[in-house]
Enzyme design. Structure first.
Site, short mmCIF file in Angstrom:
data_model
loop_
_atom_site.label_atom_id
_atom_site.label_comp_id
_atom_site.label_asym_id
_atom_site.label_seq_id
_atom_site.Cartn_x
_atom_site.Cartn_y
_atom_site.Cartn_z
N LEU A 92 46.57 -5.39 17.66
CA LEU A 92 47.45 -6.47 17.20
C LEU A 92 48.70 -6.63 18.06
O LEU A 92 49.35 -5.64 18.41
CB LEU A 92 47.90 -6.17 15.76
CG LEU A 92 48.81 -7.24 15.16
CD1 LEU A 92 48.00 -8.44 14.70
CD2 LEU A 92 49.61 -6.68 14.00
N ARG A 113 47.03 -14.68 3.21
CA ARG A 113 48.24 -13.85 3.06
C ARG A 113 49.29 -14.28 4.07
O ARG A 113 48.98 -14.48 5.25
CB ARG A 113 47.91 -12.38 3.27
CG ARG A 113 49.14 -11.49 3.34
CD ARG A 113 48.79 -10.04 3.42
NE ARG A 113 48.34 -9.59 4.71
CZ ARG A 113 49.14 -9.21 5.72
NH1 ARG A 113 50.44 -9.26 5.61
NH2 ARG A 113 48.62 -8.79 6.86
N PHE A 151 59.25 -15.31 9.86
CA PHE A 151 57.82 -15.00 9.94
C PHE A 151 57.05 -16.25 9.52
O PHE A 151 57.61 -17.13 8.85
CB PHE A 151 57.49 -13.83 8.99
CG PHE A 151 56.97 -12.60 9.69
CD1 PHE A 151 57.59 -12.09 10.81
CD2 PHE A 151 55.84 -11.93 9.21
CE1 PHE A 151 57.11 -10.95 11.45
CE2 PHE A 151 55.35 -10.79 9.84
CZ PHE A 151 55.99 -10.30 10.96
N HIS A 206 41.78 -9.16 10.45
CA HIS A 206 43.03 -8.43 10.28
C HIS A 206 43.24 -7.91 8.87
O HIS A 206 43.76 -6.81 8.68
CB HIS A 206 44.18 -9.37 10.66
CG HIS A 206 45.53 -8.76 10.57
ND1 HIS A 206 45.88 -7.63 11.30
CD2 HIS A 206 46.64 -9.10 9.85
CE1 HIS A 206 47.15 -7.32 11.03
NE2 HIS A 206 47.62 -8.17 10.14
N GLU A 217 53.17 -10.63 14.72
CA GLU A 217 53.77 -11.94 14.48
C GLU A 217 55.28 -11.91 14.77
O GLU A 217 55.90 -12.95 14.99
CB GLU A 217 53.54 -12.29 13.01
CG GLU A 217 53.91 -13.69 12.65
CD GLU A 217 53.18 -14.13 11.37
OE1 GLU A 217 51.97 -13.87 11.26
OE2 GLU A 217 53.84 -14.71 10.51
N ARG A 264 49.09 -18.05 9.35
CA ARG A 264 48.13 -17.45 10.29
C ARG A 264 46.80 -18.19 10.38
O ARG A 264 46.21 -18.30 11.46
CB ARG A 264 47.86 -16.01 9.86
CG ARG A 264 49.03 -15.14 10.14
CD ARG A 264 48.82 -13.74 9.66
NE ARG A 264 50.02 -12.99 9.98
CZ ARG A 264 50.23 -11.74 9.63
NH1 ARG A 264 49.33 -11.08 8.93
NH2 ARG A 264 51.34 -11.13 9.98
N HIS A 302 43.84 -12.76 12.34
CA HIS A 302 45.19 -12.85 12.90
C HIS A 302 45.13 -13.54 14.26
O HIS A 302 44.27 -13.22 15.08
CB HIS A 302 45.77 -11.44 13.06
CG HIS A 302 47.25 -11.41 13.26
ND1 HIS A 302 47.84 -11.90 14.40
CD2 HIS A 302 48.24 -10.97 12.47
CE1 HIS A 302 49.16 -11.75 14.30
NE2 HIS A 302 49.43 -11.20 13.13
N GLN A 350 41.45 -12.57 6.49
CA GLN A 350 42.44 -13.13 7.41
C GLN A 350 42.11 -12.77 8.86
O GLN A 350 41.88 -11.60 9.16
CB GLN A 350 43.83 -12.60 7.07
CG GLN A 350 44.90 -13.10 8.01
CD GLN A 350 46.28 -12.92 7.41
OE1 GLN A 350 46.86 -11.86 7.54
NE2 GLN A 350 46.78 -13.94 6.75
#
Ligand SMILES: Cc1cc2nc3c(=O)[nH]c(=O)nc-3n(C[C@H](O)[C@H](O)[C@H](O)COP(=O)(O)OP(=O)(O)OC[C@H]3O[C@@H](n4cnc5c(N)ncnc54)[C@H](O)[C@@H]3O)c2cc1C
Length: 614
Positions: A245, A381, A113, A346, A248, A281, A235, A233
């Site tokens: 979404l 994050r 990730f 996000h 990821e 991100r 995304h 955040q």
């Protein structure tokens, strides 16, 4: 009036885990939630849960990646707690029967990730949140924990001493959606807020319509500071037409981003020469928007995410849910064609200030999950780090509220220890506005009337909420709250997005002031006493107003570029001046800004800020 030892507000991953822990610790616990637990937004989580499970990995490496990802704004004791406890909590989920994806040899699979130095994201296909929610809810049912579902919490019953640090929370007031009944819930030992994020403050978001930050707004008005609210955040891979979404996990499995010229821009344009698409991100979102702004976007709006080369078999095995989302919401067949993606709101890194045990500065009041800020994410994050937060910090909040002995927290809350006061450079008056004591203007915050006796306090809070509802329902003329909400969402999306500059932020504050004044004229069009979603959404809109303002004040105050917060006037991280948390206190309706230093000292090391490159 209902009465329990511990009341948990919200039944997403954080609330469910907190309730299970409080039950384990012997408390009589109840959950009060505006949605049925398994409809909570945690169910939308796709990609996975980070946990250092393998021998070649360690919690220390996870903590290092998280501190780096946070752009050195996370508090080390909170981050280390998260990373140390996460493996145990994932194994606990596995023992409770969560259907993790597995390797041939039976071990729980882990995928790479963004921002992680090791493939440590455990997952259940691309439906991790769904499985997490159901696994936890099964435990709640098994233990016979009482759930008041479709009860919408409107306010907290908190005493009104001058300093928030001297106040106590004794319960909540909630509205039964099915009957219109308004009732007090007394908590003998503690209230845990687990109400999720404020994504609906923006109009292009991956968050559900239920994500209106209610708990954050209630805690803020009761006196708990909101921390680091400017860090939102965005995304990098959301579908352009809906904000849905695309996990990821697609890039984790090898998905590639292309611009209109067919360039793999993350490498070819030098945004992240090592990690490319798997940079953090904030880095990928800025790269995509730069491509679009410089004319290399597709239809001047988005870029392409391509997973065709992974092959149908692997896509169906690991990312089947993504195929359905792209087909259903964008009409794109991910096996045959690249998917259009652009950045969208996000996640909220900031929130209700807590320590690592979930405690706020108000006695008896706790928070956990996305609504809270124990400062495990800092300025950005890492993907896969929110779900561990729910299960690690949710559990700790549950234990602490139920009176289980815990190690004392290292993170301080409220105006204790070192802090510095600051001026807010706002072009307009902030905060409550309206006439003093007006129940609609202050969201019922002036409810209490000075009582310290828990039952009287709760009854007074119920009465104040009744007045607020009556005022909203009986107004002769007025505007619909959706006009106000649209104004909030539009200005936030235009001015408080990935790229921010001073005049835009000031304009957002002017627009929010206007929206706040217009809110004085809102009228609930539906007069029903039952299933009155118009009434409840009107109340949620007020929460969004307070939170949008807090986000913007933080963004205006922070004159540096850190993590997800980019400022045109100050395009570099300024560690000498800004290694500090932005704190905003409601201060009886006139917001007050202050700062608290970041804690970089961990258990065995100090995390020295370094240049953050991927
Ligand atoms: C599309 C998507 C995918 C994601 N994927 C991942 C991922 O793969 N990995 C990861 O780590 N993170 C992921 N995240 C982030 C993560 O899923 C969320 O941060 C997390 O699930 C939030 O959980 P929560 O328990 O704090 O809140 P929620 O799950 O949002 O639950 C909030 C609860 O509060 C209740 N509530 C709210 N207001 C009130 C009120 N006024 N009265 C009563 N009840 C109320 C609701 O009914 C609900 O039960 C994702 C987020 C999104 C949006």
């Amino acid at each position: 009036m209902y009465e329990h030892d511990v009341i948990v507000v919200g039944a997403g991953g954080a609330g469910l885990r907190a309730a299970i822990a409080a039950d384990e610790a012997g408390a009589d616990v109840a959950m009060v939630t505006k949605l049925h637990p398994v409809r909570s937004h945690t169910g939308a989580a796709e990609g996975g849960i980070n946990a250092a499970l393998r021998e070649a990995d360690s919690w220390e490496d996870h903590a290092y990646d998280t501190m780096k990802g946070s752009d050195y704004l996370g508090d080390a004791p909170a981050i280390e707690t998260l990373c140390k406890d996460s493996p145990y909590e994932v194994i606990q989920l596995e023992h409770w029967g969560m259907a993790f994806s597995r390797e041939e040899d039976g071990r729980v699979s882990q995928r790479p990730f963004g921002g992680l130095s090791f493939p440590r994201t455990t997952y259940a296909g691309a439906e991790t949140g769904h499985h997490l929610l159901h696994t936890l809810y099964e435990q709640v049912v098994k233990r016979g924990i009482e759930v008041y579902d479709e009860w919408h919490v409107l306010n907290l019953a908190v005493t009104d001493e001058e300093r928030p640090e001297d106040r106590t929370c004794h319960g909540v007031v909630a509205y039964d959606v099915a009957t219109g009944e308004l009732s007090g819930f007394k908590a003998r030992d503690g209230v845990i807020i687990a109400t999720g994020g404020p994504g609906q403050a923006f109009d292009h978001t991956t968050n559900a319509v239920s994500c209106t930050g209610d708990g954050q707004a209630m805690a803020y008005r009761a006196g708990v500071p909101l921390e680091d609210m400017e860090f939102i955040q965005f995304h990098p891979t959301t579908l352009p037409s809906t904000g849905v979404l695309i996990s990821e996990g697609v890039r984790g499995e090898g998905g590639i981003l292309y611009n209109a010229e067919g360039e793999r821009f993350m490498f070819e344009r030098g945004y992240a020469n090592n990690d490319g698409e798997l940079a953090s991100r904030d880095v990928v979102s800025r790269a995509e928007l730069t491509e679009v702004n410089e004319g290399r976007g597709i239809e001047d709006e988005y870029v392409h995410l391509d997973m065709r080369h992974l092959g149908e078999e692997r896509i169906l095995d690991r990312l089947e849910n993504i195929l359905h989302l792209a087909e259903d919401f964008e009409g794109t067949d991910g096996i045959e064609e690249p998917m259009p993606v652009k950045p969208g709101q996000h996640y909220a890194m900031g929130g209700i200030e807590t320590d690592e045990n979930g405690e706020t500065c108000i006695t008896g009041l706790y928070a956990a999950g996305e609504c809270a800020c124990a400062s495990v994410h800092g300025a950005n994050r890492l993907g896969g780090n929110a779900l561990p937060e729910l299960i690690v910090l949710g559990k700790r909040a549950g234990y602490h509220a139920a009176g289980k002995e815990m190690e004392p927290a290292k993170v301080e809350t409220g105006k204790r220890g070192e802090y510095e006061l600051a001026e807010i450079d706002s072009p307009v008056e902030l905060g409550e506005g309206g006439s003093p004591g007006d129940a609609v203007a202050d969201g019922g915050a002036v409810a209490a009337g000075g009582s310290t006796d828990p039952e009287t306090l709760i009854e007074e809070t119920v009465a104040a909420e009744r007045r607020r509802i009556d005022e909203l329902l009986t107004k002769e003329e007025g505007i619909h709250h959706s006009e106000v909400r649209s104004k909030v969402q539009e200005t936030m999306t235009q001015h408080v997005n990935v790229f921010r500059e001073e005049e835009g932020l000031k304009q957002a504050l002017r627009d929010l002031r206007e929206a706040r004044d217009e809110y004085q004229n809102v009228k609930v069009m539906d007069p029903s006493q039952t299933f009155n979603t118009d009434l409840l959404q009107t109340i949620e809109t007020q929460n969004l107003l307070d939170l949008a303002e807090a986000i913007t004040v933080g963004a205006l105050a922070r004159k540096e570029f850190r993590g997800a917060h980019w400022r045109a006037e100050a395009q570099e991280r300024k560690d000498d001046e800004w290694l500090k948390h932005t704190m905003l206190s409601w201060n009886d309706g006139s917001p007050e800004l202050w700062f608290r230093p970041v804690i970089l000292e961990g258990e065995n090391k100090t995390y020295e800020p370094k240049v953050r490159s991927y």
